[in-house]
Design an enzyme around this catalytic site. Sequence first.
Site, PDB file in Angstrom:
ATOM      1  N   ASP A 129      -2.665   8.224  -9.248  1.00  0.00           N
ATOM      2  CA  ASP A 129      -2.765   6.790  -9.003  1.00  0.00           C
ATOM      3  C   ASP A 129      -2.567   5.946 -10.256  1.00  0.00           C
ATOM      4  O   ASP A 129      -2.400   6.469 -11.350  1.00  0.00           O
ATOM      5  CB  ASP A 129      -4.126   6.490  -8.363  1.00  0.00           C
ATOM      6  N   TYR A 175       0.859  -1.188   0.000  1.00  0.00           N
ATOM      7  CA  TYR A 175       0.000   0.000   0.000  1.00  0.00           C
ATOM      8  C   TYR A 175       0.891   1.232   0.000  1.00  0.00           C
ATOM      9  O   TYR A 175       1.938   1.235   0.635  1.00  0.00           O
ATOM     10  CB  TYR A 175      -0.870   0.067   1.274  1.00  0.00           C
TER      11      TYR A 175
HETATM   12  C1  LIG Z   1       2.534  -0.147  -6.928  1.00  0.00           C
HETATM   13  C2  LIG Z   1       1.296  -0.570  -6.215  1.00  0.00           C
HETATM   14  C3  LIG Z   1       0.706   0.280  -5.301  1.00  0.00           C
HETATM   15  C4  LIG Z   1      -0.437  -0.103  -4.609  1.00  0.00           C
HETATM   16  N1  LIG Z   1      -0.995   0.750  -3.708  1.00  0.00           N
HETATM   17  C5  LIG Z   1      -2.080   0.359  -2.997  1.00  0.00           C
HETATM   18  C6  LIG Z   1      -2.630   1.201  -2.006  1.00  0.00           C
HETATM   19  O1  LIG Z   1      -2.169   2.303  -1.780  1.00  0.00           O
HETATM   20  N2  LIG Z   1      -3.687   0.732  -1.294  1.00  0.00           N
HETATM   21  C7  LIG Z   1      -4.234  -0.497  -1.507  1.00  0.00           C
HETATM   22  O2  LIG Z   1      -5.180  -0.877  -0.813  1.00  0.00           O
HETATM   23  N3  LIG Z   1      -3.752  -1.306  -2.470  1.00  0.00           N
HETATM   24  C8  LIG Z   1      -2.678  -0.917  -3.201  1.00  0.00           C
HETATM   25  N4  LIG Z   1      -2.160  -1.733  -4.163  1.00  0.00           N
HETATM   26  C9  LIG Z   1      -2.815  -3.017  -4.437  1.00  0.00           C
HETATM   27  C10 LIG Z   1      -2.514  -4.031  -3.346  1.00  0.00           C
HETATM   28  O3  LIG Z   1      -1.139  -4.172  -3.164  1.00  0.00           O
HETATM   29  C11 LIG Z   1      -3.123  -5.375  -3.691  1.00  0.00           C
HETATM   30  O4  LIG Z   1      -4.501  -5.214  -3.852  1.00  0.00           O
HETATM   31  C12 LIG Z   1      -2.820  -6.443  -2.665  1.00  0.00           C
HETATM   32  O5  LIG Z   1      -3.295  -7.680  -3.109  1.00  0.00           O
HETATM   33  C13 LIG Z   1      -3.447  -6.106  -1.321  1.00  0.00           C
HETATM   34  O6  LIG Z   1      -3.155  -7.115  -0.425  1.00  0.00           O
HETATM   35  P1  LIG Z   1      -4.090  -7.484   0.786  1.00  0.00           P
HETATM   36  O7  LIG Z   1      -5.411  -7.935   0.229  1.00  0.00           O
HETATM   37  O8  LIG Z   1      -3.337  -8.569   1.465  1.00  0.00           O
HETATM   38  O9  LIG Z   1      -4.280  -6.301   1.618  1.00  0.00           O
HETATM   39  C14 LIG Z   1      -1.012  -1.376  -4.860  1.00  0.00           C
HETATM   40  C15 LIG Z   1      -0.417  -2.223  -5.797  1.00  0.00           C
HETATM   41  C16 LIG Z   1       0.716  -1.831  -6.480  1.00  0.00           C
HETATM   42  C17 LIG Z   1       1.341  -2.762  -7.480  1.00  0.00           C
END
Ligand SMILES: Cc1cc2nc3c(=O)[nH]c(=O)nc-3n(C[C@H](O)[C@H](O)[C@H](O)COP(=O)(O)O)c2cc1C
Length: 614
Positions: free
Chosen positions: A284, A175
Amino acid sequence: MERFLEDIKKFGKLRVIEEPLDVNLEIPHVAYIEVKKEDSKVLLFKNPIDKKENRKFNIPVVMNIFANFEITNFILGKHPQKIAKEIQELLEPKTPNSLKEKINTLLTFSKLRKIFPKRTKKRGICQQVIYQGKQVNLDNLPILKTWPKDAGKFITTGQVYTKSLDGKKYNLGLYRIQKLSKNKFIMHWQIHKDGAHFFHEYKKANKKMPVSIAIGGDPLYYWCGQAPLPNGIFELLLYGFIRKQNPTLVKSITNDIYIPYDVDIVIEGYVDPNEFAIEGPFGDHTGYYTPPEEFPVLTVSAITMKKNPYFTATVVGKPPLEDKYMGWATERIFLPLLKTTTPDLIDYHMPENGCFHNLLIAKILPRYKGHSKQIMHALWGVGQMSFLKHAIFVDENAPDLTDYENLTKYILNRLTEKSFLITEGIVDQLDHASYEPLVGGKLGIDATGSTVEKTIKVLSDKQLLEKAKKLDNNILQLKQYFTDTANPITIIKVRKTKPVKQIFNKLKQLKQFLKIVIFVDDYMNDLNNPYMLIWRITNNVDALYDVWIEEIWGVDATSKSNIDGYNREWPEDTHCDKNVIEDLIKKGIINVDKKFLRKYQIIEEEDDEANPKY
Ligand SMILES: Cc1cc2nc3c(=O)[nH]c(=O)nc-3n(C[C@H](O)[C@H](O)[C@H](O)COP(=O)(O)O)c2cc1C
């Protein structure tokens, strides 16, 4: 990270930039441009500075880690398809017949022992240097400000490690994290994500939540952070599975969160369930700024690091970017897992210019009437796949899902009114097109049937434009695509002074010449640039309101406002600062021409009606 950089250097895939460059815009702009090149390289910025604060950092910045397909394969250790095959074999174990097969089965299962994280009591390499309490100063980290209108500096590749309130579940999520002060961050875990789920447990219990954020180390940690594994499955298990090596974890110094012992930097702290701050705006991965919104605050209790650490970062914005390659690996590796709920799914593809969740094309084996629609509903209900807005289904005879030209023809030759399913579901928290946050329209298109007859007569663009302009002078330009198919697409650029539906209704008079009409604004839309048009269109549509299946089929991909009954704030596009780009070109740090800048809409250019660029 150091080892990765050494390896990449040997392959000639590392570009080292010695020139002092600003963490505000300059460094991210260089990376943003680099990754859009055909054979982009990993970037090492040796001398990051902050011009405004007159500060030099002694930690170098690494960007564009997943720079291309080859490097992505290198990080994973093999082609993602091979990893998918290993997962497939595990999910469908066969009864071994021969001795050789029995030994192979045993070996496969014995290797599974390697997937579980193990804990070490020794200090981690990431704890060679420790700053605690008053020594904590986030100003000393080269945190970047990516976009001109970002609210501030953000960590963009932070591996966020958390655990559930009862301590039974662990999570790694990627995140972004906004720097608030010398010792505070805002945690942008979106409402659907596991980090947010854990946080709500702590909030309900009114307890502080321990969080550790790791930066650097093996780039595979970073990839695992974004992998959409279901709640309760620790992403480091996937790390162990891919590396065939137990990830080694060490306890953070000031909280009880375990992090990989070999990352470069760790930021430890606690999230107070009663402390919130306004996060954003931030440019974003949709290519738009996400609006400011309240998120919880992390107070940093310690920063630990290697003796010579690297700080890593990425840029999200308009495609193509690093997430193209990360997303490709995710797409391939998750196919067998997706098949467990949709067994007749043969393959799927989420093009990066559809921002992943905005467009999916799937190849299925249709066995009965309505089968595609059954699978659509299934996908809209599976984990993060439920963010998906537009899904197109083809059968097993369709061309390869990345053969866009022939695949589109195949689809357009099979569409009738009955092909479309419009429904409502959850959407990504970042989605701006939905008329209310978090829920919005879903469009499913079933193109698995047999070919259909063409019912329209094709005119030239010029003839069609003349007729269309006579009906409504807000129509400025048009271009037809796939006129050799049963259902050609006409993209129409409009000056928007009223709801587009009014223009659409008038165009029904031309139904003998039109089938699919897609409306776009007269701002930064080049009708000859289908790559960016797909990005724009799939981003801007809420199918519940913006797709009309009537005598002709219409899609309103213009930006919305209260004249459309849209009462949210429509976000701005992300653009690089023109002066910074010109300066970087002058210094020879980037080397791209106007055509390249325009192709990917890198800087803002006003459309000139007399001489339209867009
Ligand atoms: C570069 C990048 C930035 C990201 N930023 C965010 C973010 O700020 N907030 C978020 O909720 N997901 C973000 N994501 C997506 C999450 O990393 C992704 O949905 C992940 O599976 C979340 O894991 P979780 O379900 O274990 O929380 C980002 C992904 C990438 C590749």
